[in-house]
Design a protein around this motif. Sequence first.
Motif, PDB file in Angstrom:
ATOM      1  N   ALA A 180     -49.502  -5.347   7.359  1.00 34.68           N
ATOM      2  CA  ALA A 180     -50.078  -4.495   8.406  1.00 34.68           C
ATOM      3  C   ALA A 180     -50.041  -3.020   8.005  1.00 34.68           C
ATOM      4  O   ALA A 180     -50.925  -2.249   8.380  1.00 34.68           O
ATOM      5  CB  ALA A 180     -49.327  -4.711   9.716  1.00 34.68           C
ATOM      6  N   LEU A 181     -49.043  -2.624   7.244  1.00 34.39           N
ATOM      7  CA  LEU A 181     -48.918  -1.228   6.825  1.00 34.39           C
ATOM      8  C   LEU A 181     -49.966  -0.839   5.787  1.00 34.39           C
ATOM      9  O   LEU A 181     -50.451   0.296   5.788  1.00 34.39           O
ATOM     10  CB  LEU A 181     -47.522  -0.973   6.250  1.00 34.39           C
ATOM     11  N   VAL A 182     -50.331  -1.757   4.897  1.00 34.17           N
ATOM     12  CA  VAL A 182     -51.208  -1.385   3.779  1.00 34.17           C
ATOM     13  C   VAL A 182     -52.685  -1.645   4.077  1.00 34.17           C
ATOM     14  O   VAL A 182     -53.551  -1.191   3.335  1.00 34.17           O
ATOM     15  CB  VAL A 182     -50.812  -2.122   2.476  1.00 34.17           C
ATOM     16  N   MET A 183     -52.980  -2.323   5.166  1.00 31.82           N
ATOM     17  CA  MET A 183     -54.374  -2.695   5.429  1.00 31.82           C
ATOM     18  C   MET A 183     -55.107  -1.654   6.259  1.00 31.82           C
ATOM     19  O   MET A 183     -54.535  -1.022   7.150  1.00 31.82           O
ATOM     20  CB  MET A 183     -54.435  -4.047   6.130  1.00 31.82           C
ATOM     21  N   LYS A 184     -56.384  -1.496   5.938  1.00 29.16           N
ATOM     22  CA  LYS A 184     -57.250  -0.630   6.735  1.00 29.16           C
ATOM     23  C   LYS A 184     -57.526  -1.269   8.092  1.00 29.16           C
ATOM     24  O   LYS A 184     -57.426  -2.489   8.259  1.00 29.16           O
ATOM     25  CB  LYS A 184     -58.592  -0.411   6.021  1.00 29.16           C
ATOM     26  N   ARG A 201     -50.495   1.976  -1.446  1.00 32.51           N
ATOM     27  CA  ARG A 201     -50.789   3.051  -0.500  1.00 32.51           C
ATOM     28  C   ARG A 201     -51.124   2.482   0.877  1.00 32.51           C
ATOM     29  O   ARG A 201     -51.838   1.494   1.007  1.00 32.51           O
ATOM     30  CB  ARG A 201     -51.954   3.893  -1.037  1.00 32.51           C
ATOM     31  N   LYS A 202     -50.599   3.131   1.904  1.00 34.20           N
ATOM     32  CA  LYS A 202     -50.832   2.709   3.283  1.00 34.20           C
ATOM     33  C   LYS A 202     -52.321   2.787   3.618  1.00 34.20           C
ATOM     34  O   LYS A 202     -53.033   3.685   3.184  1.00 34.20           O
ATOM     35  CB  LYS A 202     -50.029   3.577   4.257  1.00 34.20           C
ATOM     36  N   ARG A 203     -52.776   1.852   4.419  1.00 29.25           N
ATOM     37  CA  ARG A 203     -54.158   1.797   4.900  1.00 29.25           C
ATOM     38  C   ARG A 203     -55.189   1.857   3.760  1.00 29.25           C
ATOM     39  O   ARG A 203     -56.204   2.549   3.853  1.00 29.25           O
ATOM     40  CB  ARG A 203     -54.427   2.953   5.879  1.00 29.25           C
ATOM     41  N   SER A 204     -54.921   1.143   2.677  1.00 33.55           N
ATOM     42  CA  SER A 204     -55.821   1.198   1.511  1.00 33.55           C
ATOM     43  C   SER A 204     -56.511  -0.124   1.205  1.00 33.55           C
ATOM     44  O   SER A 204     -57.431  -0.172   0.390  1.00 33.55           O
ATOM     45  CB  SER A 204     -55.034   1.640   0.272  1.00 33.55           C
TER      46      SER A 204
END
Length: 473
Positions: A398-402, A280-283
């Motif tokens: 970069a897409l998946v990190m908060k 999940r993106k930003r997770s």
Amino acid sequence: MINVESRLRAEHLIADIEGQYQSVTEVNRDLNRLLVSFQANKKKPIYRWFKYKEGFSKPFLDYVFEHSNIKTGGVVLDPFAGSGSTCFAANERGLYSIGVELLPVGCHFIRVRELLHRVGMNTVQEWLHDIYDKKPWQIPTEINKTFSHLNITRGAFPLNSEKELMNYLFWSDSLPHDMRVFCKFVAFGILEDISYTRKDGQFLRWDYRAQKGSRKSSFSKGNIPTFSDALLDKCRIIESDLSSLAHDQILTSIDSRHNKIKSPLTLYEGSNFFHLNNIRKRSIDLVVTSPPYCNRYDYTRTYALELAYLNLTDMQIKEMRQSLLSCTVENRPKDFQNIIDPMSLEKIRKLVSESKALTAILNFLRAEKEEHRLNNNAVIGMIECYFFEMAVHIYQLALVMKRHGKVYMVNDNVRYNGITIPVDCILSSMAEKLGFKCLKIWVLPVGKGNSSQQMKAHGRSETRKCVYLWERQ
């Protein structure tokens, strides 16, 4: 004509990019080669059950978790999970973990550790006593079962050890599923010990006693234990670790009511390029990882015995090698069109092509190739693929990190034809163009030497061993 001009230009641009990161580059005397390798795990319960040389140690992970200030309940990702050290060290601290691993060797150990969590320590101790009591490798079998060797592993075991190994596997096959998986793992962990081989960088080194065709080797492993001695020793180590963990009040992941370890772990088996799209993106709060280095090491060869034990074929391994992050001269360019959208893929290509230092290094190596001084011409393609694929990987991170999530990445710089490639600075520069800020490049106090071939031709020049610390913006 001696390739002077392109060398000087490469050295100039290397110095330039190193200068850009001079303010964040510092020697970290808290770290050493023992911590960022398997070596410091040799006495750590469970972590020492299988020697995964490319992994880093639990003490290093403890250091990172403390430094990152990640909160309980946070999510940790290791996209090159290896044998799962990051994931399990995170779990012990009340953190959720996600691991992605392509090589079945590491996945196998992770699954066995999950099995321990599920069935509990008492059950595993009962299985160990069954091995002690029955000594199944001494039980004669009527079948003519042989080890499923790969082309490069034939002749790896003394004849009697291979016979006892097959007797043991024949017995294991008759066991209930969970016990069978565990008992097979015990033998999995001693394959190198009982063989004529030793893992040595890019290949398996063979003892002179091996009947390996016309091979002439002066290398000696010294004493090679029998199957019985090695297996019983491994059982004693496992039993000792389970006993110590049962009384360890610090290990908060123990559930005293059921004597089981909780494991909030998700494992994706396969290519990290594919599976990062499933996260999940930003997770993700924290990434701790060590990708393959740009050093021509082929893990499918160094772990050939273990892959053969897991019944992989030569063809399957050849296909797997092409899925690995390009770090060997046999890797071919990957097709990312079904993974990355065309606009983003073009952005990544442009970013890599605009790296002046990398371009100059590649031009120097091409000139060396023209003058027949490159010992393997495929090195150029490997380096090109490595940096492009790492840029793709960083884009996916970069897409998946908060926001404000941190990446701790262990990697080495490398040297080819006398030019040291500043992998740390080049990757950090790419990361900053893809949404990260480089906070630190920690340099280990003692770097890495060069191959004898490099030193003979170009002299000794220590290369940096580093840990990069990036923050998602």
